[in-house]
Design an enzyme around this catalytic site. Structure first.
Site, PDB file in Angstrom:
ATOM      1  N   GLY A  13      10.821 -34.663  35.282  1.00  0.00           N
ATOM      2  CA  GLY A  13       9.626 -34.495  34.465  1.00  0.00           C
ATOM      3  C   GLY A  13       9.008 -35.826  34.067  1.00  0.00           C
ATOM      4  O   GLY A  13       7.818 -36.089  34.315  1.00  0.00           O
ATOM      5  N   LYS A 135      18.712 -42.053  27.199  1.00  0.00           N
ATOM      6  CA  LYS A 135      19.360 -42.512  25.966  1.00  0.00           C
ATOM      7  C   LYS A 135      20.826 -42.884  26.175  1.00  0.00           C
ATOM      8  O   LYS A 135      21.399 -43.653  25.402  1.00  0.00           O
ATOM      9  CB  LYS A 135      19.310 -41.396  24.905  1.00  0.00           C
ATOM     10  CG  LYS A 135      17.930 -41.014  24.464  1.00  0.00           C
ATOM     11  CD  LYS A 135      17.942 -39.778  23.595  1.00  0.00           C
ATOM     12  CE  LYS A 135      17.675 -38.508  24.341  1.00  0.00           C
ATOM     13  NZ  LYS A 135      16.384 -38.221  24.854  1.00  0.00           N
ATOM     14  N   VAL A 160      13.399 -42.581  21.669  1.00  0.00           N
ATOM     15  CA  VAL A 160      13.296 -41.927  20.353  1.00  0.00           C
ATOM     16  C   VAL A 160      11.830 -41.634  20.068  1.00  0.00           C
ATOM     17  O   VAL A 160      10.992 -42.519  20.221  1.00  0.00           O
ATOM     18  CB  VAL A 160      13.834 -42.839  19.215  1.00  0.00           C
ATOM     19  CG1 VAL A 160      13.792 -42.104  17.885  1.00  0.00           C
ATOM     20  CG2 VAL A 160      15.242 -43.332  19.509  1.00  0.00           C
ATOM     21  N   ASP A 229      21.986 -34.817  21.309  1.00  0.00           N
ATOM     22  CA  ASP A 229      20.771 -35.559  21.653  1.00  0.00           C
ATOM     23  C   ASP A 229      20.202 -36.246  20.405  1.00  0.00           C
ATOM     24  O   ASP A 229      19.832 -37.428  20.440  1.00  0.00           O
ATOM     25  CB  ASP A 229      19.748 -34.593  22.278  1.00  0.00           C
ATOM     26  CG  ASP A 229      18.630 -35.335  22.982  1.00  0.00           C
ATOM     27  OD1 ASP A 229      18.936 -36.136  23.889  1.00  0.00           O
ATOM     28  OD2 ASP A 229      17.459 -35.148  22.599  1.00  0.00           O
ATOM     29  N   LYS A 233      19.827 -40.396  19.505  1.00  0.00           N
ATOM     30  CA  LYS A 233      18.612 -41.072  19.002  1.00  0.00           C
ATOM     31  C   LYS A 233      18.921 -41.833  17.719  1.00  0.00           C
ATOM     32  O   LYS A 233      18.479 -42.967  17.528  1.00  0.00           O
ATOM     33  CB  LYS A 233      17.503 -40.039  18.748  1.00  0.00           C
ATOM     34  CG  LYS A 233      16.983 -39.395  20.017  1.00  0.00           C
ATOM     35  CD  LYS A 233      15.952 -38.333  19.679  1.00  0.00           C
ATOM     36  CE  LYS A 233      15.623 -37.501  20.897  1.00  0.00           C
ATOM     37  NZ  LYS A 233      14.830 -36.321  20.576  1.00  0.00           N
TER      38      LYS A 233
HETATM   39  N1  LIG Z   1      11.356 -34.572  28.742  1.00  0.00           N
HETATM   40  C1  LIG Z   1      11.016 -35.220  27.622  1.00  0.00           C
HETATM   41  O1  LIG Z   1      10.052 -34.874  26.930  1.00  0.00           O
HETATM   42  C2  LIG Z   1      11.807 -36.433  27.198  1.00  0.00           C
HETATM   43  C3  LIG Z   1      11.500 -37.081  25.997  1.00  0.00           C
HETATM   44  C4  LIG Z   1      12.204 -38.241  25.642  1.00  0.00           C
HETATM   45  C5  LIG Z   1      13.210 -38.722  26.469  1.00  0.00           C
HETATM   46  N2  LIG Z   1      13.506 -38.030  27.615  1.00  0.00           N
HETATM   47  C6  LIG Z   1      14.590 -38.537  28.445  1.00  0.00           C
HETATM   48  O2  LIG Z   1      14.053 -38.918  29.704  1.00  0.00           O
HETATM   49  C7  LIG Z   1      15.026 -38.689  30.708  1.00  0.00           C
HETATM   50  C8  LIG Z   1      14.406 -37.830  31.802  1.00  0.00           C
HETATM   51  O3  LIG Z   1      14.032 -36.569  31.259  1.00  0.00           O
HETATM   52  P1  LIG Z   1      13.385 -35.470  32.218  1.00  0.00           P
HETATM   53  O4  LIG Z   1      12.866 -34.415  31.323  1.00  0.00           O
HETATM   54  O5  LIG Z   1      12.469 -36.135  33.181  1.00  0.00           O
HETATM   55  O6  LIG Z   1      14.700 -34.961  33.001  1.00  0.00           O
HETATM   56  P2  LIG Z   1      14.761 -34.218  34.410  1.00  0.00           P
HETATM   57  O7  LIG Z   1      13.479 -33.504  34.666  1.00  0.00           O
HETATM   58  O8  LIG Z   1      16.039 -33.476  34.408  1.00  0.00           O
HETATM   59  O9  LIG Z   1      14.840 -35.402  35.465  1.00  0.00           O
HETATM   60  C9  LIG Z   1      15.965 -36.205  35.622  1.00  0.00           C
HETATM   61  C10 LIG Z   1      15.923 -36.767  37.041  1.00  0.00           C
HETATM   62  O10 LIG Z   1      16.963 -37.728  37.176  1.00  0.00           O
HETATM   63  C11 LIG Z   1      17.521 -37.603  38.472  1.00  0.00           C
HETATM   64  N3  LIG Z   1      18.841 -38.221  38.519  1.00  0.00           N
HETATM   65  C12 LIG Z   1      20.005 -37.816  38.002  1.00  0.00           C
HETATM   66  N4  LIG Z   1      20.977 -38.728  38.242  1.00  0.00           N
HETATM   67  C13 LIG Z   1      20.391 -39.741  38.932  1.00  0.00           C
HETATM   68  C14 LIG Z   1      20.824 -40.988  39.436  1.00  0.00           C
HETATM   69  N5  LIG Z   1      22.089 -41.403  39.288  1.00  0.00           N
HETATM   70  N6  LIG Z   1      19.936 -41.779  40.068  1.00  0.00           N
HETATM   71  C15 LIG Z   1      18.662 -41.407  40.235  1.00  0.00           C
HETATM   72  N7  LIG Z   1      18.171 -40.238  39.759  1.00  0.00           N
HETATM   73  C16 LIG Z   1      19.032 -39.424  39.113  1.00  0.00           C
HETATM   74  C17 LIG Z   1      17.533 -36.115  38.728  1.00  0.00           C
HETATM   75  O11 LIG Z   1      17.634 -35.938  40.120  1.00  0.00           O
HETATM   76  P3  LIG Z   1      17.829 -34.504  40.816  1.00  0.00           P
HETATM   77  O12 LIG Z   1      16.473 -33.897  40.805  1.00  0.00           O
HETATM   78  O13 LIG Z   1      18.324 -34.855  42.169  1.00  0.00           O
HETATM   79  O14 LIG Z   1      18.839 -33.775  39.985  1.00  0.00           O
HETATM   80  C18 LIG Z   1      16.179 -35.709  38.117  1.00  0.00           C
HETATM   81  O15 LIG Z   1      15.153 -35.840  39.064  1.00  0.00           O
HETATM   82  C19 LIG Z   1      16.225 -38.041  30.038  1.00  0.00           C
HETATM   83  O16 LIG Z   1      17.201 -39.011  29.784  1.00  0.00           O
HETATM   84  C20 LIG Z   1      15.652 -37.496  28.745  1.00  0.00           C
HETATM   85  O17 LIG Z   1      16.598 -37.417  27.699  1.00  0.00           O
HETATM   86  C21 LIG Z   1      12.831 -36.923  28.004  1.00  0.00           C
END
Ligand SMILES: NC(=O)c1ccc[n+]([C@@H]2O[C@H](COP(=O)([O-])OP(=O)(O)OC[C@H]3O[C@@H](n4cnc5c(N)ncnc54)[C@H](OP(=O)(O)O)[C@@H]3O)[C@@H](O)[C@H]2O)c1
Length: 363
Positions: A13, A135, A160, A229, A233
């Site tokens: 995402g 994080k 955060v 989570d 933070k």
């Molecule tokens: N979503 C939010 O609003 C938000 C807000 C603040 C912070 N965050 C943080 O931002 C990060 C990403 O969130 P997200 O919502 O984008 O999560 P997500 O949609 O689950 O995406 C995570 C991506 O990381 C990939 N991945 C996992 N292990 C990996 C590795 N070793 N090397 C390279 N890629 C790898 C996954 O690959 P696969 O597709 O192959 O599984 C997936 O594409 C998280 O740590 C989350 O806590 C998110």
């Protein structure tokens, strides 16, 4: 024009939104920031695409679109999944950049992966800079995480507050020598939503189900309800404030019983309403005192806690949107930072802001 090679780990995402923002923001970044991000590698958990001269904008948009559909970064892998096409290890991706003698690489971690510390540490040792939305490396044991805090080539605004300038504000307070006494706020949008629905008289289990149906929770709601989570933070803010806290210094109240941890997701959702009565009693007790129940995170030099707390209904903390800093200068009237802080676009914008700040200050 500064040409900045970028390695992106994670194209879900947040990573996908970042790729789109880089492509559609190119002209503005050239005019305003005099920089061009050349994305040399994008990796998901199994595959990657790599081009030493930078992937084309078409390739970057294709990756973002493919990942949204649950497909992999590598187009060939999408069709045949050949084992030989699996990407190099996380360190192997860095090897490719150093063997190509790329300099001043920016390594961006938008995964939710455990154990990225060694890759990020090596990136720093190679002279690269690092931006995180993940994080976990910052919340790892202090011995492994300490090198990421207050390092001039490491940024992590989006860890955060979903892209709001929470960390920038904390840095400003520290830079201007205003000692931090206490930081508090609601650090989980999901738990904030569930608490507000309980204010409306909705049962706890129904509120959790609603949050899951609306896509506010992680696929397994226990990832939110367990409080980890929010704890991460809080730990990041506390550590940035100058307190070398460990996870064990933060008390975490989980909103499900330990025996529910081993259930499948459907089994868990089927029994979550067992907590309705207990929660209803806590909400009613708070209400009788003009208070509301909120999942509050608070930290100071001694340690911290995340958990349900009854707080005055009209207070800033009862409002999902604020994180408050009590400091020497902001002692009787804490500094409040708040606004909409959620979603992949805002989080990706926070990552982009960090990347541009590094270009301005380090490159
Ligand atoms: N979503 C939010 O609003 C938000 C807000 C603040 C912070 N965050 C943080 O931002 C990060 C990403 O969130 P997200 O919502 O984008 O999560 P997500 O949609 O689950 O995406 C995570 C991506 O990381 C990939 N991945 C996992 N292990 C990996 C590795 N070793 N090397 C390279 N890629 C790898 C996954 O690959 P696969 O597709 O192959 O599984 C997936 O594409 C998280 O740590 C989350 O806590 C998110």
């Amino acid at each position: 024009m500064k040409r900045v090679p970028v390695i992106l780990y994670g194209a879900g995402g947040v990573g996908g939104a970042l790729l789109r923002q880089m492509v559609y923001g190119r002209e503005r970044m050239a005019a305003r920031n005099h920089c061009h991000f050349a994305v040399v590698a994008v990796a998901d958990s199994k595959t990657w695409q790599w081009a030493v001269s930078g992937l084309s904008d078409e390739q970057l948009l294709d990756i973002a679109a493919a990942k949204q559909q649950g497909l992999s970064v590598d187009p060939q892998w999408r069709v045949t999944k050949p084992v030989a096409m699996q990407r190099p290890s996380d360190h192997g991706v860095l090897d490719a950049a150093s063997e190509a003698e790329l300099e001043n690489v920016m390594v961006v971690d938008t995964t939710a992966a455990d154990g990225m510390e060694s890759v990020l540490k090596r990136s720093i040792n190679l002279g690269y800079s690092v931006v995180l939305a993940n994080k976990k490396p910052l919340a790892a044991p202090w011995e492994r995480a300490s090198g990421f805090f207050n390092h001039p080539r490491v940024r992590h605004e989006s860890t955060v507050g979903g892209g709001q300038p929470i960390i920038a504000t904390l840095r400003y307070l520290l830079d201007t020598n205003d000692p931090i006494y206490q930081i508090e706020g609601q650090m989980s949008g999901t738990l904030g939503y569930i608490c507000q629905r309980m204010d409306d008289g909705v049962a706890f289990g129904t509120a959790v189900q609603e949050a899951k149906t609306n896509g506010y929770t992680e696929p397994d709601p226990r990832d939110d309800l367990g409080g980890m989570d929010a704890m991460r933070k809080l730990l990041i803010l506390g550590r940035l404030a100058g307190w070398p806290l460990e996870e064990s210094d933060i008390t975490v109240e989980s909103l499900y019983a330990p025996e529910m941890a081993s259930l499948s997701i459907p089994e868990f959702m089927a029994v979550i309403s067992h907590l309705d009565e207990t929660m209803q009693a806590r909400v009613a007790a708070a209400k009788a005192n003009g208070q509301v129940l909120r999942y509050v995170a608070e930290v100071n030099a001694q340690g911290g806690s995340v958990g349900l707390k009854a707080i005055p209904a009209g207070s800033a903390l009862a409002n999902l949107k604020y994180i408050s800093f009590r400091t020497e200068r902001y002692d009787d009237e804490p500094l409040l930072i708040g606004g909409k802080g959620a979603g992949v676009e805002m989080t990706a914008a926070g990552v982009m802001g960090d990347m541009l700040a590094l270009v301005r200050e380090v490159y």
